[in-house]
Design a protein around this motif. Structure first.
Motif, PDB file in Angstrom:
ATOM      1  N   GLY A 472      39.449  73.878  80.411  1.00 60.41           N
ATOM      2  CA  GLY A 472      38.529  73.018  79.671  1.00 60.41           C
ATOM      3  C   GLY A 472      38.184  73.525  78.286  1.00 60.41           C
ATOM      4  N   PHE A 473      38.160  74.851  78.100  1.00 59.66           N
ATOM      5  CA  PHE A 473      37.803  75.397  76.792  1.00 59.66           C
ATOM      6  C   PHE A 473      38.571  76.683  76.544  1.00 59.66           C
ATOM      7  CE2 PHE A 473      35.360  78.088  73.929  1.00 59.66           C
ATOM      8  CZ  PHE A 473      35.110  77.218  72.882  1.00 59.66           C
ATOM      9  N   GLN A 474      39.304  76.704  75.430  1.00 60.15           N
ATOM     10  CA  GLN A 474      40.061  77.888  75.045  1.00 60.15           C
ATOM     11  C   GLN A 474      39.944  78.076  73.537  1.00 60.15           C
ATOM     12  OE1 GLN A 474      41.789  80.288  76.513  1.00 60.15           O
ATOM     13  NE2 GLN A 474      41.482  79.579  78.610  1.00 60.15           N
ATOM     14  N   LEU A 475      40.035  79.316  73.105  1.00 61.42           N
ATOM     15  CA  LEU A 475      40.126  79.624  71.682  1.00 61.42           C
ATOM     16  C   LEU A 475      41.389  80.431  71.444  1.00 61.42           C
ATOM     17  CD1 LEU A 475      36.471  80.707  70.753  1.00 61.42           C
ATOM     18  CD2 LEU A 475      37.585  78.527  70.224  1.00 61.42           C
ATOM     19  N   THR A 476      42.194  80.031  70.481  1.00 64.23           N
ATOM     20  CA  THR A 476      43.365  80.811  70.119  1.00 64.23           C
ATOM     21  C   THR A 476      42.921  82.001  69.263  1.00 64.23           C
ATOM     22  OG1 THR A 476      43.761  79.633  68.033  1.00 64.23           O
ATOM     23  CG2 THR A 476      44.728  78.699  70.046  1.00 64.23           C
ATOM     24  N   ARG A 477      43.808  82.962  69.113  1.00 58.95           N
ATOM     25  CA  ARG A 477      43.479  84.095  68.253  1.00 58.95           C
ATOM     26  C   ARG A 477      43.214  83.627  66.825  1.00 58.95           C
ATOM     27  NH1 ARG A 477      45.535  87.241  64.491  1.00 58.95           N
ATOM     28  NH2 ARG A 477      44.556  89.292  64.292  1.00 58.95           N
ATOM     29  N   GLN A 478      43.977  82.660  66.353  1.00 55.68           N
ATOM     30  CA  GLN A 478      43.794  82.122  65.009  1.00 55.68           C
ATOM     31  C   GLN A 478      42.388  81.566  64.829  1.00 55.68           C
ATOM     32  OE1 GLN A 478      46.109  78.602  64.034  1.00 55.68           O
ATOM     33  NE2 GLN A 478      46.509  79.363  61.971  1.00 55.68           N
ATOM     34  N   GLU A 479      41.899  80.856  65.846  1.00 55.50           N
ATOM     35  CA  GLU A 479      40.555  80.290  65.782  1.00 55.50           C
ATOM     36  C   GLU A 479      39.483  81.383  65.783  1.00 55.50           C
ATOM     37  OE1 GLU A 479      40.586  75.974  67.930  1.00 55.50           O
ATOM     38  OE2 GLU A 479      41.169  77.650  69.196  1.00 55.50           O
ATOM     39  N   VAL A 480      39.678  82.402  66.610  1.00 57.50           N
ATOM     40  CA  VAL A 480      38.691  83.487  66.697  1.00 57.50           C
ATOM     41  C   VAL A 480      38.599  84.236  65.370  1.00 57.50           C
ATOM     42  CG1 VAL A 480      38.106  85.654  67.848  1.00 57.50           C
ATOM     43  CG2 VAL A 480      39.001  83.736  69.186  1.00 57.50           C
ATOM     44  N   VAL A 481      39.754  84.567  64.804  1.00 56.72           N
ATOM     45  CA  VAL A 481      39.773  85.304  63.536  1.00 56.72           C
ATOM     46  C   VAL A 481      39.152  84.462  62.428  1.00 56.72           C
ATOM     47  CG1 VAL A 481      41.280  86.317  61.780  1.00 56.72           C
ATOM     48  CG2 VAL A 481      41.764  86.698  64.200  1.00 56.72           C
ATOM     49  N   ALA A 482      39.482  83.177  62.384  1.00 59.40           N
ATOM     50  CA  ALA A 482      38.918  82.292  61.353  1.00 59.40           C
ATOM     51  C   ALA A 482      37.410  82.127  61.534  1.00 59.40           C
ATOM     52  CB  ALA A 482      39.612  80.927  61.409  1.00 59.40           C
ATOM     53  N   LEU A 483      36.958  81.984  62.782  1.00 56.63           N
ATOM     54  CA  LEU A 483      35.531  81.788  63.065  1.00 56.63           C
ATOM     55  C   LEU A 483      34.693  82.945  62.550  1.00 56.63           C
ATOM     56  CD1 LEU A 483      33.260  80.209  64.606  1.00 56.63           C
ATOM     57  CD2 LEU A 483      33.844  81.631  66.596  1.00 56.63           C
ATOM     58  N   LEU A 484      35.092  84.176  62.881  1.00 53.89           N
ATOM     59  CA  LEU A 484      34.288  85.338  62.490  1.00 53.89           C
ATOM     60  C   LEU A 484      34.417  85.655  61.010  1.00 53.89           C
ATOM     61  CD1 LEU A 484      32.411  87.014  64.340  1.00 53.89           C
ATOM     62  CD2 LEU A 484      34.049  85.589  65.607  1.00 53.89           C
ATOM     63  N   ASN A 485      35.597  85.482  60.457  1.00 54.36           N
ATOM     64  CA  ASN A 485      35.753  85.746  59.030  1.00 54.36           C
ATOM     65  C   ASN A 485      35.056  84.695  58.180  1.00 54.36           C
ATOM     66  OD1 ASN A 485      37.530  88.133  58.066  1.00 54.36           O
ATOM     67  ND2 ASN A 485      38.595  87.405  59.897  1.00 54.36           N
ATOM     68  N   ALA A 486      35.057  83.457  58.635  1.00 51.07           N
ATOM     69  CA  ALA A 486      34.349  82.402  57.899  1.00 51.07           C
ATOM     70  C   ALA A 486      32.853  82.666  57.901  1.00 51.07           C
ATOM     71  CB  ALA A 486      34.660  81.040  58.509  1.00 51.07           C
ATOM     72  N   PHE A 487      32.318  83.098  59.037  1.00 52.46           N
ATOM     73  CA  PHE A 487      30.888  83.414  59.088  1.00 52.46           C
ATOM     74  C   PHE A 487      30.583  84.636  58.230  1.00 52.46           C
ATOM     75  CE2 PHE A 487      27.076  85.186  61.339  1.00 52.46           C
ATOM     76  CZ  PHE A 487      26.201  84.181  60.932  1.00 52.46           C
ATOM     77  N   ASN A 488      31.504  85.584  58.203  1.00 57.33           N
ATOM     78  CA  ASN A 488      31.323  86.746  57.337  1.00 57.33           C
ATOM     79  C   ASN A 488      31.287  86.336  55.869  1.00 57.33           C
ATOM     80  OD1 ASN A 488      31.326  89.678  56.665  1.00 57.33           O
ATOM     81  ND2 ASN A 488      33.329  89.186  55.816  1.00 57.33           N
ATOM     82  N   ARG A 489      32.068  85.335  55.495  1.00 56.26           N
ATOM     83  CA  ARG A 489      32.050  84.842  54.120  1.00 56.26           C
ATOM     84  C   ARG A 489      30.680  84.239  53.778  1.00 56.26           C
ATOM     85  NH1 ARG A 489      34.490  86.343  50.240  1.00 56.26           N
ATOM     86  NH2 ARG A 489      33.692  88.152  51.337  1.00 56.26           N
ATOM     87  N   LEU A 490      30.089  83.507  54.712  1.00 54.69           N
ATOM     88  CA  LEU A 490      28.763  82.916  54.489  1.00 54.69           C
ATOM     89  C   LEU A 490      27.703  84.009  54.414  1.00 54.69           C
ATOM     90  CD1 LEU A 490      28.910  79.882  56.943  1.00 54.69           C
ATOM     91  CD2 LEU A 490      29.333  79.889  54.480  1.00 54.69           C
ATOM     92  N   SER A 491      27.806  84.975  55.309  1.00 55.78           N
ATOM     93  CA  SER A 491      26.859  86.087  55.303  1.00 55.78           C
ATOM     94  C   SER A 491      26.956  86.854  53.986  1.00 55.78           C
ATOM     95  CB  SER A 491      27.161  87.023  56.478  1.00 55.78           C
ATOM     96  OG  SER A 491      26.329  88.159  56.451  1.00 55.78           O
ATOM     97  N   THR A 492      28.187  87.051  53.510  1.00 58.06           N
ATOM     98  CA  THR A 492      28.391  87.733  52.232  1.00 58.06           C
ATOM     99  C   THR A 492      27.838  86.919  51.079  1.00 58.06           C
ATOM    100  OG1 THR A 492      30.377  88.818  53.103  1.00 58.06           O
ATOM    101  CG2 THR A 492      30.144  88.718  50.707  1.00 58.06           C
TER     102      THR A 492
END
Length: 508
Positions: A472-492
């Motif tokens: 029902g719910f999966q995250l690919t590695r690409q999604e995980v890396v993009a999710l955390l790096n995108a949030f890091n960009r906002l935090s920065t």
């Protein structure tokens, strides 16, 4: 309000034969000029600058520039405060939370191998127009990783490693089924593949790159940082104009503030646009604020990592206050700048909420952020869980349940529109002419798309099994890396905004 600047005459040696009366009443004067006393300029300040006075002239120029920045800082910070629209959180709380709880942890996390290597296809053609844009400096180039740089575990797998006995049994069953399916026609097999792709894409809010494509390559994000590249003009404008004008639920008759193609409309300061925006339903307002916030975040990165000097191949990068003023100060943007930055905070809240909800996915023991290095992987997961635990403790989360409520049929239609519009924006990222801008544009839209997928998969996340994978719910590695790096960009971005605030303030 910042204190008034002292009279300039107080800063000069009174033994100098200078007749000058320039005070804080003349903030527009930013340099000393040898004025001629004649004609229509008789009303201007009179100043004769001799060779002996050049050191004083330099000091005077710096002083007047500082005075202008003081006034600018007071106006700017006064407008960037208080509670955000469409939520119950204030800017000050986000600043404190980001500075002390999130930013330091994210900075460490992004340095781990799992999150620094991002697989991306930079060769996908623009699906909407002939891509004719380019950037103006060499730093625009993106250098892919060599085969020897990539962690061994990433070469063999492009997803989060989730393995148990049940899965091995499932694999054996799949092999048996494969033997039976070999009797099917090629046409039927292709239909099954299309169905599987269709089902998999139903919860995606963005266009993901095919990681099995021969054009997909790993990029080290730490060696290819997001910063100023000189990419501007028609090509860059066309990308953002297509995003705003064709995908933000906006009729062409409603003009966006500061749109270069907007016809002259007298003294309209953009309020008509915001009056229209406030009349939209919550979901469409949220969509616009997400895109505006993403745009603001990207512009902040360019201002903070600006090319200040490039002499004999030695480059100097740092914050450019004048560029920041141009993009965000109320006086330079007809009051639009602070609104853009408030949308940055709104976007931060949306992705913060998504991370708090998906924490349970990563807390399961079967999820391993796999690179092939057992020690490295354990540290990475520990640091990730520390970040996720902080997000769960934030007391003023955005309430996504207020979206797509009401009539179920209408809500379903609106949600699908929302998803398809954002997915289209992710496709536009392949039209960006600058390689480095394209890399970070793709990553940040994919990160936001993953956050939206999480926010609207609440039932599937709640039903996650503890010791096995979920269909029902999966995250690919690409999604995980993009999710955390995108949030890091906002935090920065929010961290960099604090630096610009300090640069604009009076430090006396």
């Amino acid at each position: 309000m910042p204190p008034a600047c002292p009279s300039v005459t107080q800063q000069l040696d009174r033994s100098q034969t200078v007749r000058l009366r320039v005070t804080a009443r003349h903030p527009s004067l930013t340099s000393v000029t040898d004025y001629k006393d004649h004609g229509a300029r008789r009303h201007e300040p009179r100043l004769t600058v001799t060779a002996a006075m050049r050191p004083q002239r330099t000091a005077l120029t710096a002083l007047l520039s500082l005075c202008a920045l003081r006034a600018a800082g007071g106006i700017f910070t006064g407008q960037l405060t208080g509670v955000l629209d469409d939520c119950f959180c204030d800017i000050e709380s986000i600043d404190d939370f980001n500075s002390y709880k999130i930013f330091p942890k994210l900075k460490k996390l992004q340095e781990r191998d799992y999150f620094r290597y991002y697989k991306v296809n930079m060769k996908r053609p623009c699906p909407f127009w002939l891509n004719d844009g380019h950037c103006s400096i060499n730093d625009c180039h993106v250098e892919p990783c060599s085969e020897s740089d990539i962690p061994i575990g990433m070469k063999a797998a492009n997803y989060n490693k989730e393995v148990n006995a049940e899965e091995l049994q499932d694999c054996e069953e799949a092999n048996k089924l494969g033997a039976v399916n070999s009797t099917l026609s090629n046409q039927t097999k292709e239909a099954f593949i299309d169905w599987a792709r269709y089902d998999d894409a139903q919860d995606h809010f963005c266009e993901l790159d095919d990681e099995l494509s021969p054009d997909a390559e790993y990029v080290d994000l730490l060696l290819n940082p997001e910063r100023y590249t000189g990419y501007r003009g028609w090509s860059a404008w066309r990308v953002w104009n297509s995003i705003y004008e064709e995908n933000c639920f906006k009729p062409r008759s409603v003009y966006r503030p500061l749109n270069p193609l907007t016809p002259a409309r007298g003294d309209d300061d953009g309020e008509s646009f915001y009056n229209w925006l406030e009349g939209l339903c919550l979901e469409k307002r949220v969509f616009y604020r997400l895109i505006s916030g993403l745009h603001a975040s990207i512009n902040l990165h360019l201002c903070a990592k600006y090319l200040l000097d490039d002499v004999w191949g030695r480059t100097k990068w740092g914050p450019n206050v004048e560029e920041f003023r141009f993009r965000f100060h109320p006086a330079e943007t007809k009051g639009e700048g602070p609104r853009r930055l408030k949308n940055l905070y709104f976007l931060y809240l949306i992705q913060l909420r998504a991370l708090s909800k998906v924490a349970v996915y990563f807390e399961r023991s079967i999820v391993d952020l796999y690179t092939g290095n057992t020690t490295e992987d354990a540290i990475t997961k520990k640091q990730l869980l520390e970040v996720l635990n902080e997000t769960k403790l934030f007391p003023m989360h955005f309430d996504e349940k207020s979206m797509f409520a009401g009539d179920k049929k209408e809500a379903k239609t609106l949600k699908e529109e929302f998803r398809l519009h954002f997915k289209n924006i992710s496709r536009i990222m392949d039209c960006v002419g600058c390689d480095k801008c394209r890399l970070w544009g793709k990553l940040q839209t994919q990160g936001l798309g993953t956050a939206l997928k999480i926010l609207f998969s609440e039932r599937e996340i709640k039903n996650l099994p503890e010791h096995s994978t979920s269909a029902g719910f999966q995250l690919t590695r690409q999604e995980v890396v993009a999710l955390l790096n995108a949030f890091n960009r906002l935090s920065t971005s929010i961290h960099e905004l604090q630096i610009f605030k300090m640069l604009l303030k009076d430090k006396r």
